[in-house]
Design a protein around this motif. Structure first.
Motif, mmCIF file in Angstrom:
data_model
loop_
_atom_site.group_PDB
_atom_site.id
_atom_site.type_symbol
_atom_site.label_atom_id
_atom_site.label_comp_id
_atom_site.label_asym_id
_atom_site.label_seq_id
_atom_site.Cartn_x
_atom_site.Cartn_y
_atom_site.Cartn_z
ATOM 1 N N GLY A 75 0.835 -1.216 -0.021
ATOM 2 C CA GLY A 75 -0.024 -0.046 0.110
ATOM 3 C C GLY A 75 0.612 1.161 0.006
ATOM 4 N N SER A 76 0.205 2.175 -0.454
ATOM 5 C CA SER A 76 0.943 3.526 -0.660
ATOM 6 C C SER A 76 1.112 4.090 0.818
ATOM 7 C CB SER A 76 0.276 4.496 -1.633
ATOM 8 O OG SER A 76 0.986 5.691 -1.566
ATOM 9 N N LYS A 77 2.186 4.701 1.299
ATOM 10 C CA LYS A 77 2.028 5.297 2.651
ATOM 11 C C LYS A 77 3.218 6.272 2.318
ATOM 12 C CE LYS A 77 5.118 2.668 5.472
ATOM 13 N NZ LYS A 77 5.385 2.266 6.551
ATOM 14 N N ARG A 78 3.523 7.156 3.348
ATOM 15 C CA ARG A 78 4.371 8.111 3.538
ATOM 16 C C ARG A 78 5.483 7.760 4.122
ATOM 17 N NH1 ARG A 78 3.826 13.174 2.274
ATOM 18 N NH2 ARG A 78 4.875 14.897 3.307
ATOM 19 N N LEU A 79 6.624 7.493 3.515
ATOM 20 C CA LEU A 79 8.090 6.825 3.579
ATOM 21 C C LEU A 79 8.808 7.661 4.685
ATOM 22 C CD1 LEU A 79 8.783 5.267 0.389
ATOM 23 C CD2 LEU A 79 7.661 4.074 2.312
ATOM 24 N N LYS A 80 9.378 7.291 5.627
ATOM 25 C CA LYS A 80 10.179 7.803 6.477
ATOM 26 C C LYS A 80 11.404 8.390 5.730
ATOM 27 C CE LYS A 80 9.082 4.951 10.149
ATOM 28 N NZ LYS A 80 9.026 3.475 10.133
ATOM 29 N N MET A 81 12.112 9.293 6.042
ATOM 30 C CA MET A 81 13.309 9.839 5.117
ATOM 31 C C MET A 81 14.800 9.225 5.584
ATOM 32 S SD MET A 81 12.074 11.267 2.673
ATOM 33 C CE MET A 81 13.344 11.633 1.900
ATOM 34 N N THR A 82 14.798 8.045 5.986
ATOM 35 C CA THR A 82 15.997 7.300 6.168
ATOM 36 C C THR A 82 16.753 6.603 5.178
ATOM 37 O OG1 THR A 82 14.929 5.451 6.856
ATOM 38 C CG2 THR A 82 15.398 7.231 8.762
ATOM 39 N N ARG A 83 17.936 6.742 4.978
ATOM 40 C CA ARG A 83 18.586 5.882 4.033
ATOM 41 C C ARG A 83 18.497 4.352 4.137
ATOM 42 N NH1 ARG A 83 22.444 6.865 -0.202
ATOM 43 N NH2 ARG A 83 23.897 5.554 -0.388
ATOM 44 N N PRO A 84 18.120 3.604 3.085
ATOM 45 C CA PRO A 84 17.859 1.976 3.426
ATOM 46 C C PRO A 84 19.326 1.630 3.318
ATOM 47 C CG PRO A 84 17.447 2.785 1.245
ATOM 48 C CD PRO A 84 17.636 4.159 1.880
ATOM 49 N N VAL A 85 19.268 0.226 3.929
ATOM 50 C CA VAL A 85 20.503 -0.466 4.068
ATOM 51 C C VAL A 85 20.023 -2.118 3.161
ATOM 52 C CG1 VAL A 85 22.054 -2.130 5.365
ATOM 53 C CG2 VAL A 85 21.013 0.271 6.146
ATOM 54 N N VAL A 86 20.966 -2.523 2.506
ATOM 55 C CA VAL A 86 20.603 -3.685 1.689
ATOM 56 C C VAL A 86 21.164 -4.840 2.726
ATOM 57 C CG1 VAL A 86 21.317 -5.267 -0.177
ATOM 58 C CG2 VAL A 86 21.230 -2.825 -0.492
ATOM 59 N N VAL A 87 20.229 -5.647 3.136
ATOM 60 C CA VAL A 87 20.492 -6.709 3.988
ATOM 61 C C VAL A 87 20.397 -8.203 3.578
ATOM 62 C CG1 VAL A 87 19.603 -7.922 6.154
ATOM 63 C CG2 VAL A 87 19.481 -5.377 5.890
ATOM 64 N N GLY A 88 21.327 -9.051 3.661
ATOM 65 C CA GLY A 88 21.407 -10.227 3.107
ATOM 66 C C GLY A 88 23.035 -10.871 2.877
ATOM 67 N N ALA A 89 23.143 -12.153 2.909
ATOM 68 C CA ALA A 89 24.067 -12.811 2.868
ATOM 69 C C ALA A 89 24.383 -13.251 1.191
ATOM 70 C CB ALA A 89 24.667 -14.036 3.596
ATOM 71 N N GLY A 90 25.750 -13.211 0.949
ATOM 72 C CA GLY A 90 25.841 -13.672 -0.354
ATOM 73 C C GLY A 90 26.159 -12.538 -1.507
ATOM 74 N N ASN A 91 26.643 -12.968 -2.635
ATOM 75 C CA ASN A 91 27.148 -11.902 -3.705
ATOM 76 C C ASN A 91 25.788 -11.030 -4.267
ATOM 77 O OD1 ASN A 91 29.604 -12.807 -3.532
ATOM 78 N ND2 ASN A 91 29.379 -14.367 -5.006
ATOM 79 N N SER A 92 24.603 -11.642 -4.333
ATOM 80 C CA SER A 92 23.525 -11.000 -4.927
ATOM 81 C C SER A 92 23.237 -9.479 -3.934
ATOM 82 C CB SER A 92 22.407 -11.837 -5.118
ATOM 83 O OG SER A 92 22.208 -12.725 -4.242
ATOM 84 N N ALA A 93 23.300 -9.778 -2.694
ATOM 85 C CA ALA A 93 23.049 -8.621 -1.862
ATOM 86 C C ALA A 93 24.326 -7.571 -1.884
ATOM 87 C CB ALA A 93 23.006 -9.131 -0.394
ATOM 88 N N ARG A 94 25.259 -8.034 -1.976
ATOM 89 C CA ARG A 94 26.507 -7.184 -2.214
ATOM 90 C C ARG A 94 26.375 -6.272 -3.737
ATOM 91 N NH1 ARG A 94 28.875 -10.698 0.877
ATOM 92 N NH2 ARG A 94 29.674 -12.098 -0.830
ATOM 93 N N ASP A 95 26.120 -7.364 -4.711
ATOM 94 C CA ASP A 95 25.867 -6.544 -5.833
ATOM 95 C C ASP A 95 24.752 -5.424 -5.973
ATOM 96 O OD1 ASP A 95 27.951 -8.250 -6.736
ATOM 97 O OD2 ASP A 95 26.665 -9.611 -7.868
ATOM 98 N N LEU A 96 23.547 -5.835 -5.352
ATOM 99 C CA LEU A 96 22.536 -4.850 -5.380
ATOM 100 C C LEU A 96 22.962 -3.885 -4.451
ATOM 101 C CD1 LEU A 96 19.589 -4.912 -6.598
ATOM 102 C CD2 LEU A 96 18.870 -5.558 -4.130
ATOM 103 N N ALA A 97 23.797 -3.528 -3.506
ATOM 104 C CA ALA A 97 24.211 -2.620 -2.618
ATOM 105 C C ALA A 97 25.064 -1.765 -3.500
ATOM 106 C CB ALA A 97 24.807 -3.025 -1.314
ATOM 107 N N GLU A 98 26.042 -2.377 -4.332
ATOM 108 C CA GLU A 98 26.687 -1.673 -5.325
ATOM 109 C C GLU A 98 25.794 -1.018 -6.137
ATOM 110 O OE1 GLU A 98 30.062 -2.701 -8.557
ATOM 111 O OE2 GLU A 98 30.304 -3.806 -6.425
ATOM 112 N N PHE A 99 25.036 -1.788 -6.824
ATOM 113 C CA PHE A 99 24.187 -1.180 -7.814
ATOM 114 C C PHE A 99 23.133 0.122 -7.509
ATOM 115 C CE2 PHE A 99 20.121 -1.050 -10.256
ATOM 116 C CZ PHE A 99 20.692 -1.129 -11.757
#
Length: 135
Positions: A75-99
């Motif tokens: 659902g649509s909602k007003r998002l907080k203004m904090t910078r997200p963090v990519v969470v997860g183990a493995g290369n795909s999480a690191r690749d997405l964080a870099e992307f």
């Protein structure tokens, strides 16, 4: 980082691009007939057959594409203004964080996070699911 779409996007693609821009604290620009300048990083939500199919990261003449299918839109909602963090183990999480040029953490963080699991990516804000992408 700025978000936009292809020149004639579907409403669903425009909505996804705006949601991603808000989630990541980035600017959104309606594309229309305008081209992309060479300044900074452009995240272009691309589509196929009227549905979003990926994000093309364009910077300094280079392009990298993250492919997905849209699984769930929260659902649509007003998002907080904090910078997200990519969470997860493995290369795909690191690749997405870099992307997305974000920080990476191996374990869950409170607040806004992009959780990378086998086969999908969840965009979560304070425990609320905003988006789920199948990868």
């Amino acid at each position: 980082m700025r978000f936009t779409t292809s020149r004639r996007p579907s409403p669903r693609t425009r909505r996804l691009a705006r949601t991603l821009a808000r989630f990541l604290g980035a600017d959104y620009m309606t594309r229309g007939k305008s081209g992309l300048d060479d300044d900074g990083v452009w995240m272009v939500v691309v589509e196929g057959d009227g549905s979003p199919t990926g994000i093309a990261r364009r910077s300094r003449g280079e392009e990298e594409v993250f492919r997905f299918t849209l699984s769930c839109e929260g659902g649509s909602k007003r998002l907080k203004m904090t910078r997200p963090v990519v969470v997860g183990a493995g290369n795909s999480a690191r690749d997405l964080a870099e992307f997305f040029d974000l920080d990476h953490a191996a374990e869950a963080a409170a607040g806004r996070a992009i959780r990378v699991c086998d086969g999908f990516v969840d965009f979560v804000d304070g425990g609320d699911l905003i988006l789920r992408l199948n990868i």
